[in-house]
Design a protein around this motif. Structure first.
Motif, mmCIF file in Angstrom:
data_model
loop_
_atom_site.group_PDB
_atom_site.id
_atom_site.type_symbol
_atom_site.label_atom_id
_atom_site.label_comp_id
_atom_site.label_asym_id
_atom_site.label_seq_id
_atom_site.Cartn_x
_atom_site.Cartn_y
_atom_site.Cartn_z
ATOM 1 N N GLY A 187 22.552 45.164 40.269
ATOM 2 C CA GLY A 187 23.335 44.482 41.290
ATOM 3 C C GLY A 187 24.075 43.292 40.728
ATOM 4 O O GLY A 187 25.253 43.068 41.040
ATOM 5 N N LEU A 188 23.400 42.515 39.870
ATOM 6 C CA LEU A 188 24.048 41.353 39.242
ATOM 7 C C LEU A 188 25.183 41.778 38.320
ATOM 8 O O LEU A 188 26.197 41.080 38.205
ATOM 9 N N CYS A 189 25.022 42.903 37.668
ATOM 10 C CA CYS A 189 26.088 43.458 36.833
ATOM 11 C C CYS A 189 27.348 43.686 37.666
ATOM 12 O O CYS A 189 28.452 43.282 37.284
ATOM 13 N N ALA A 193 30.661 40.925 37.586
ATOM 14 C CA ALA A 193 31.902 41.531 37.104
ATOM 15 C C ALA A 193 33.066 41.323 38.062
ATOM 16 O O ALA A 193 34.225 41.547 37.701
ATOM 17 N N GLN A 194 32.801 40.883 39.289
ATOM 18 C CA GLN A 194 33.871 40.572 40.238
ATOM 19 C C GLN A 194 34.561 39.252 39.910
ATOM 20 O O GLN A 194 35.690 39.010 40.349
ATOM 21 N N LEU A 195 33.885 38.383 39.172
ATOM 22 C CA LEU A 195 34.431 37.068 38.852
ATOM 23 C C LEU A 195 35.517 37.208 37.797
ATOM 24 O O LEU A 195 35.362 37.939 36.812
ATOM 25 N N ASP A 196 36.596 36.486 37.963
ATOM 26 C CA ASP A 196 37.757 36.648 37.086
ATOM 27 C C ASP A 196 37.407 36.487 35.611
ATOM 28 O O ASP A 196 37.877 37.257 34.764
ATOM 29 N N LEU A 265 26.933 39.543 47.024
ATOM 30 C CA LEU A 265 25.553 39.931 47.302
ATOM 31 C C LEU A 265 25.431 41.449 47.391
ATOM 32 O O LEU A 265 24.521 42.042 46.800
ATOM 33 N N SER A 266 26.343 42.071 48.115
ATOM 34 C CA SER A 266 26.360 43.526 48.315
ATOM 35 C C SER A 266 27.619 44.088 47.676
ATOM 36 O O SER A 266 28.661 44.228 48.339
ATOM 37 N N PRO A 267 27.574 44.422 46.385
ATOM 38 C CA PRO A 267 28.794 44.875 45.695
ATOM 39 C C PRO A 267 29.427 46.128 46.285
ATOM 40 O O PRO A 267 30.594 46.404 46.004
#
Length: 396
Positions: A187-189, A193-196, A265-267
């Motif tokens: 989930g953290l992966c 990965a959403q962060l620029d 939190l919920s990718p």
């Protein structure tokens, strides 16, 4: 608790409150919080000496195994001194060769409360040597002291530190970087990965049985995994073994009032363009997290997304011991190209959450674990081949 077949069939009886995307985290009653806090405190006291004893006993009684899993270096960065990382090089690699290796960043699991990068030493060491990668086991702060989104930003900070580290740059090809994680780490992966700053440097993701959708109730998740009594042993049980732990994990990670459909939190809820263009999601057929992993893989691949009440995989035992289903049944495996990206799904049949780690104490089923170890070894090969192909194409 209902029997296994009835339990899966009951998925059609979804209640309105089991999937409400506007839902927020509800406050836990005081006595429950006290209970959870006590358990979390005891875990923090007990786990470090247990891990030390385990590591020491392996070194004493199986020095060859301990040596093969040992990282090249363990280090910390000034901005994250309490979060040491573990770096693995292929056993055959000559540090004076000048050859730069592709990089795989890995993130351990543990429900955002337990675990450490040490847990993945065997997997990371095997992957590095088998596929000629530099592997970095990342770290992150745990609940209940550090709750969401602290761990997400810990990963972001460490990704930046690692990929800019002058001592590692001679060994790394930073044009070929992938990131993988297990369970909470999966989930953290997907979240980090959403962060620029991460998406600009990480080109492929491999979330393995990830936590991807907090909106679904735990009861709904547990109903939509498969239960197969014909397998016997641990896998014949009518209840997912994670169900006894998830309330504690949830309390430790997410604070009351938090929106559960927040993509960090919920990718599952993140738009595809906010992730790197290559994602390989792995699920376990007998895992309460399998449904959300499957739905996210379908969504990314621009396929029809299954209903949240639809059970993953199939009720029959369709694979033999150690076998994976790699073609011919898209419930278990598919890969699609969408725009310039590649999106792959692999459901490991007849396996439980954590199958590729040392869960023997919890499972207590030698036949289950023998099957799991063969599949885990195959998965290392499949993931490595896919990452190598994807990253090599990106770097050209």
């Amino acid at each position: 608790m209902p029997g296994s077949v009835q339990y899966v069939a009951a998925a059609a009886l979804q209640r309105n409150d089991e999937y409400d995307i506007s839902r927020t985290v509800q406050a836990v009653p005081f006595w429950q919080r006290l209970k959870f806090a006590t358990i979390a405190f005891l875990i923090r006291i007990v786990m470090p000496p247990l891990m030390f004893l385990k590591t020491t006993s392996t070194a004493l009684f199986n020095p060859k195994l301990a040596a093969s899993n040992r990282p090249f270096i363990i280090k910390s960065y000034p901005t994250k001194k309490s979060l040491p990382i573990r770096i693995f090089l292929p056993r055959s690699y000559d540090v004076n060769s000048g050859i730069k290796l592709p990089v795989l960043l890995t993130i351990h699991g543990g429900g955002f409360l337990l675990g450490s990068p040490v847990d993945d030493d065997p997997w990371n060491a095997a992957f590095a040597s088998r596929h000629n990668f530099l592997v970095v086991a990342l770290n992150y702060s745990k609940g209940p002291v550090s709750r969401f989104p602290c761990a997400v930003y810990d990963i972001e900070a460490l990704v930046g530190c690692v990929l800019s580290d002058p001592s590692l740059l001679p060994f790394m090809d930073i044009s070929r970087v992938g990131m993988a994680g297990w369970s909470a780490g999966g989930g953290l992966c997907l979240s980090a990965a959403q962060l620029d700053s991460v998406r600009a440097r990480v080109h492929a993701l491999v979330p393995i049985y990830p936590v991807a959708d907090w909106v679904s109730s735990n009861e709904l998740k547990a109903r939509t995994r498969r239960y197969k009594p014909e397998l016997g042993g641990h896998r014949a049980g009518p209840r997912d073994y994670l169900m006894g732990m998830v309330p504690l994990f949830s309390w430790a990670y997410v604070t009351a009032g938090q929106r559960l459909d927040d993509p960090l939190l919920s990718p599952y809820f993140v738009p595809r363009e906010r992730l790197p263009g290559n994602v390989f999601i792995v699920g376990c057929e007998m895992d309460m997290l399998a449904g959300e992993a499957w739905r996210m893989a379908c969504k990314l691949a621009d396929r029809p997304v299954p209903e949240v009440t639809e059970a993953v995989g199939c009720q029959e035992v369709v694979a033999g011991k150690g076998e994976l289903i790699l073609e011919g049944d898209e419930r278990f495996s598919f890969e699609d190209r969408v725009d310039s990206g590649r999106y792959r799904w692999l459901l490991v049949p007849d396996t439980v959450h954590g199958f590729d780690h040392e869960i023997d104490v919890m499972v207590k089923d030698p036949e289950c674990m023998a099957d799991a170890r063969i599949k885990a070894d195959k998965l290392i090969s499949i993931v490595g081949e896919w990452l190598s192909e994807v990253l090599n194409k990106i770097s050209k």
